[in-house]
Motif scaffolding. Structure first.
Motif, PDB file in Angstrom:
ATOM      1  N   PRO A   1       0.821  -1.227   0.000  1.00 32.69           N
ATOM      2  CA  PRO A   1       0.000   0.000   0.000  1.00 32.69           C
ATOM      3  C   PRO A   1       0.851   1.270   0.000  1.00 32.69           C
TER       4      PRO A   1
ATOM      5  N   HIS B   1       0.381   5.456   1.096  1.00 31.66           N
ATOM      6  CA  HIS B   1      -0.443   6.434   1.798  1.00 31.66           C
ATOM      7  C   HIS B   1      -0.115   7.842   1.323  1.00 31.66           C
TER       8      HIS B   1
ATOM      9  N   ARG C   1      -1.705  11.540   2.391  1.00 28.76           N
ATOM     10  CA  ARG C   1      -2.671  12.240   3.247  1.00 28.76           C
ATOM     11  C   ARG C   1      -3.736  11.255   3.720  1.00 28.76           C
TER      12      ARG C   1
ATOM     13  N   THR D   1      -5.367   5.968   0.806  1.00 28.96           N
ATOM     14  CA  THR D   1      -4.519   4.779   0.777  1.00 28.96           C
ATOM     15  C   THR D   1      -4.761   4.023  -0.520  1.00 28.96           C
TER      16      THR D   1
ATOM     17  N   GLN E   1      -7.760  16.514   3.707  1.00 28.13           N
ATOM     18  CA  GLN E   1      -7.331  15.120   3.597  1.00 28.13           C
ATOM     19  C   GLN E   1      -7.079  14.690   2.156  1.00 28.13           C
TER      20      GLN E   1
ATOM     21  N   GLY F   1       4.970   6.546   3.529  1.00 32.77           N
ATOM     22  CA  GLY F   1       3.958   7.340   2.850  1.00 32.77           C
ATOM     23  C   GLY F   1       3.936   8.722   3.461  1.00 32.77           C
TER      24      GLY F   1
ATOM     25  N   ARG G   1       1.983  11.289   5.830  1.00 35.63           N
ATOM     26  CA  ARG G   1       0.953  11.348   6.864  1.00 35.63           C
ATOM     27  C   ARG G   1      -0.080  12.424   6.529  1.00 35.63           C
ATOM     28  N   ASP G   2      -1.133  12.474   7.319  1.00 28.78           N
ATOM     29  CA  ASP G   2      -2.183  13.468   7.100  1.00 28.78           C
ATOM     30  C   ASP G   2      -1.644  14.889   7.161  1.00 28.78           C
TER      31      ASP G   2
ATOM     32  N   LEU H   1       2.602   3.482   9.905  1.00 25.85           N
ATOM     33  CA  LEU H   1       1.533   3.423   8.918  1.00 25.85           C
ATOM     34  C   LEU H   1       0.833   2.089   9.038  1.00 25.85           C
TER      35      LEU H   1
ATOM     36  N   THR I   1       0.702  -1.089   6.446  1.00 29.38           N
ATOM     37  CA  THR I   1       1.706  -1.004   5.393  1.00 29.38           C
ATOM     38  C   THR I   1       2.743  -2.097   5.569  1.00 29.38           C
TER      39      THR I   1
END
Length: 445
Positions: A43, A45, A47, A50, A267, A376, A378-379, A390, A393
């Motif tokens: 996966p 990511h 924000r 996913t 987001q 990835g 993050r938000d 994560l 992941t």
């Protein structure tokens, strides 16, 4: 990672029609906890988004829209790729103004009536458990040309679509009044009012994209279209605040990014595509090149850009490219390394595109070493560098010494040749992935 297994009659959540839930979505690695699973099938990511794997459909102009409105053709073509395991399907370059189309049959999002056909496509992609993106752009001096479906012949004198052919050759805009070639329309140099209109149009189209349900938006600043033209000192010879210095030439793109970021949800990840070089270095004159792209890339995270989609070329008919399978991917890797080397601040992921035709090439582009791990954004836009940061992941601990070039593989023409490219790649790499429920009897063996 664990998956909920639905029954054949469980409907896809939120779909305005019956279709069985694809749970997990096609293209998801079923042995996701195994270290043998390549990064390509782990996966990603961005924000609040996913992706189940690292494949995306690169925006490809189909010249099949009706006054900017998508048709059933787009539902079938775009939906078909999502159904066959592509984690992110990006709708072709979509004009933010009517005069921003490349050809009269281009996709558009300059008026509200164009939302519904796009939403229909998005709804289907979501029904397959996948994500939908849209590329927003303005063609600039390359607008009002004939569709690629129009037969060309030697000695053809013009590419211009006339008013009788649905074109607008008298209303083509550019940073400077420099035609792409003698066969294209001569553009008008944009006034400051025109520039303000374009910036607002990107914001308005982005708001409509949110209404249509898209998961992400990509700003098209590549391939010699308006924002790309503005970056280049060859095509931007303005003497006001939008021309001259690097700061001024990048101003329009930066203001578009700010306008878009202001109207989309916090987001929602924002992508930008650039041409990292216009391949005009051979002239020994100043042009847009990799060093300037590196400089721009380092600015983008703080503007709210989550992924930079790295392409090249398209701004000059006299470009000279030495083509090899990794000619664009290697530049993406160079930019990725430079962006990741920056200490502090927010981080940004990199997408690679161009000549991705084999399973091994797709795997090698995104494969990460044990030192790097899977990560990835993050938000809050900062980089998460450990699997523990994560949830869900997979951390890959293979390929010691592998140099990762990108985080997402954007594939175009290979999907036209082989809509099953994701599923076939998984088979060739020995990864057991979910197939669409309806197609399981055809699974590669």
């Amino acid at each position: 990672m664990s998956f909920h297994t639905s029954t054949p009659r469980t409907p896809a959540a939120g779909a305005p029609f019956y279709t069985p839930a694809q749970d997990p979505p096609a293209g998801t690695a079923l042995q996701a906890s195994s270290p043998a699973v390549p990064t390509l099938f782990s996966p990603l990511h961005l924000r609040g988004l996913t992706l189940t794997n690292r494949f995306a459909v690169s925006p490809m102009c189909m010249d099949s829209a009706d006054d900017g409105h998508l048709t059933d053709f787009h539902l079938v073509s775009l939906g078909g790729w999502a159904m066959r395991g592509v984690a992110l399907t990006i709708v072709e370059a979509t004009a933010v103004l009517a005069n921003g189309r490349i050809v009269p049959e281009d996709s558009g999002l300059w008026k509200d009536s164009q939302i519904a056909p796009l939403k229909r496509v998005v709804d289907f992609i979501h029904s397959q458990g996948q994500k939908a993106g849209i590329q927003l752009g303005h063609a600039g001096r390359k607008a009002s040309i004939l569709s690629s479906q129009v037969e060309r012949h030697p000695g053809m004198q013009t590419e211009v679509a006339t008013p009788e052919q649905g074109g607008w050759p008298e209303n083509v805009w550019a940073p400077s009044a420099i035609p792409y070639s003698a066969t294209y329309a001569t553009p008008k140099e944009m006034t400051l009012e025109d520039i303000a209109e374009v910036i607002q149009a990107f914001a308005d189209a982005s708001a409509r994209a949110v209404q249509a349900g898209f998961d992400t938006i990509e700003i098209h600043a590549a391939h010699g279209y308006l924002l790309s033209e503005s970056l280049s000192p060859i095509t931007n010879r303005r003497i006001d605040t939008y021309g001259g210095s690097f700061e001024n030439r990048t101003r329009l793109l930066r203001e578009v990014i700010a306008a878009v970021r202001a109207v989309i949800p916090e987001q929602m990840p924002l992508l930008v595509r650039i041409s990292a070089t216009e391949w005009m270095e051979w002239t020994a004159k100043e042009s847009w090149d990799v060093p300037q792209s590196l400089r721009l890339a380092k600015m983008l995270p703080d503007l709210g850009v989550d992924l930079l989609d790295v392409s090249t070329g398209g701004n000059n008919k006299d470009q000279k490219i030495v083509i090899h399978p990794y000619y664009q991917v290697d530049i993406a890797g160079q930019i990725r390394e430079a962006v990741r080397a920056e200490s502090g601040g927010k981080k940004m992921l990199i997408g690679a595109v161009g000549l991705v035709t084999t399973a091994e090439m797709a795997r090698s582009i995104v494969q990460q070493s044990d030192k790097e791990g899977v990560y990835g954004v993050r938000d809050d836009g900062t980089l998460a560098a450990a699997a523990a940061d994560l949830e869900g992941t997979v951390e890959v601990e293979t390929e010691h010494g592998q140099k990762t070039r990108a985080d997402l593989v954007l594939v175009g023409r290979q999907f036209l040749r082989d809509p099953n490219f994701v599923l076939r790649t998984a088979h060739e790499l020995g990864v057991d992935v979910q197939w669409p429920r309806q197609f399981r009897r055809g699974k590669f063996s």
